[in-house]
Design an enzyme around this catalytic site. Structure first.
Site, mmCIF file in Angstrom:
data_model
loop_
_atom_site.group_PDB
_atom_site.id
_atom_site.type_symbol
_atom_site.label_atom_id
_atom_site.label_comp_id
_atom_site.label_asym_id
_atom_site.label_seq_id
_atom_site.Cartn_x
_atom_site.Cartn_y
_atom_site.Cartn_z
ATOM 1 N N PRO A 67 39.160 20.908 -16.507
ATOM 2 C CA PRO A 67 39.491 19.489 -16.616
ATOM 3 C C PRO A 67 39.666 18.826 -15.257
ATOM 4 O O PRO A 67 40.336 19.369 -14.367
ATOM 5 C CB PRO A 67 40.812 19.478 -17.383
ATOM 6 C CG PRO A 67 40.895 20.812 -18.037
ATOM 7 C CD PRO A 67 40.143 21.750 -17.153
ATOM 8 N N HIS A 68 39.062 17.646 -15.144
ATOM 9 C CA HIS A 68 39.204 16.861 -13.927
ATOM 10 C C HIS A 68 38.805 15.427 -14.223
ATOM 11 O O HIS A 68 38.193 15.143 -15.248
ATOM 12 C CB HIS A 68 38.350 17.433 -12.794
ATOM 13 C CG HIS A 68 36.895 17.465 -13.102
ATOM 14 N ND1 HIS A 68 36.321 18.417 -13.934
ATOM 15 C CD2 HIS A 68 35.868 16.660 -12.713
ATOM 16 C CE1 HIS A 68 35.025 18.196 -14.022
ATOM 17 N NE2 HIS A 68 34.716 17.126 -13.299
ATOM 18 N N ALA A 69 39.185 14.556 -13.336
ATOM 19 C CA ALA A 69 38.818 13.141 -13.422
ATOM 20 C C ALA A 69 38.413 12.688 -12.028
ATOM 21 O O ALA A 69 38.532 13.444 -11.051
ATOM 22 C CB ALA A 69 39.993 12.317 -13.941
#
Length: 154
Positions: A67-69
């Site tokens: 998960p990352h943004a």
């Protein structure tokens, strides 16, 4: 390896953890990034927003999510948080669910994300033996051995 140093020096790992669903698993990872000073609390909302727009794009292989943004959504510096789950959870990915290894990542800018962060994560997850060992890891010593083994292969 920056991933090894960050995770072990900041204690940004939770092994054999319970999570009620994928959002809870991601929250546990982002909380570790926040505690380590690598992300703002709003980074979690940034990840949720990205999933709304693009689906579970960060479920990169069977059982593994990264998960990352975008950095501008709350990333402060390069950071990693490793969460292994006692019971896998579904992220909604057609072929790679359920997930039991969650590596939350963040960076201060897009260049750092692409050059430094993704490279370290891919190096870890390209090693099938390391991925299996992560699933069995119980403590920081286990993680150090796994990360050291990857460094020897580089």
């Amino acid at each position: 390896m920056i991933l090894k140093d960050f995770i072990l020096n900041n204690g940004s790992f939770a092994l054999g953890t319970d999570a009620s669903d994928w959002k809870d698993a991601v929250k546990k990872g982002v909380d570790l990034l926040v505690k380590a000073g690598a992300a703002e609390e709003r980074y979690y909302d940034g990840i949720l927003k990205m999933v709304e727009e693009h689906g579970p794009y960060f479920v990169i292989s069977p059982g593994v999510a990264m998960p990352h943004a975008r950095p501008e959504l709350g990333g402060l510096k390069t950071g990693f948080a490793l969460v292994t789950l006692k019971n896998p959870v579904k992220f909604g990915h057609e072929s790679n669910d359920p997930v039991d290894i969650v590596l939350c990542i963040c960076a201060k800018d897009a260049s750092d994300m692409n050059e430094e962060v993704i490279l370290n994560a891919v190096t870890l997850f390209d090693d099938e033996h390391a991925v299996c060992a992560l699933r069995r890891a119980k403590n920081a010593d286990d993680l150090a051995l796994i990360f050291d083994g990857i460094e020897e292969l580089e």
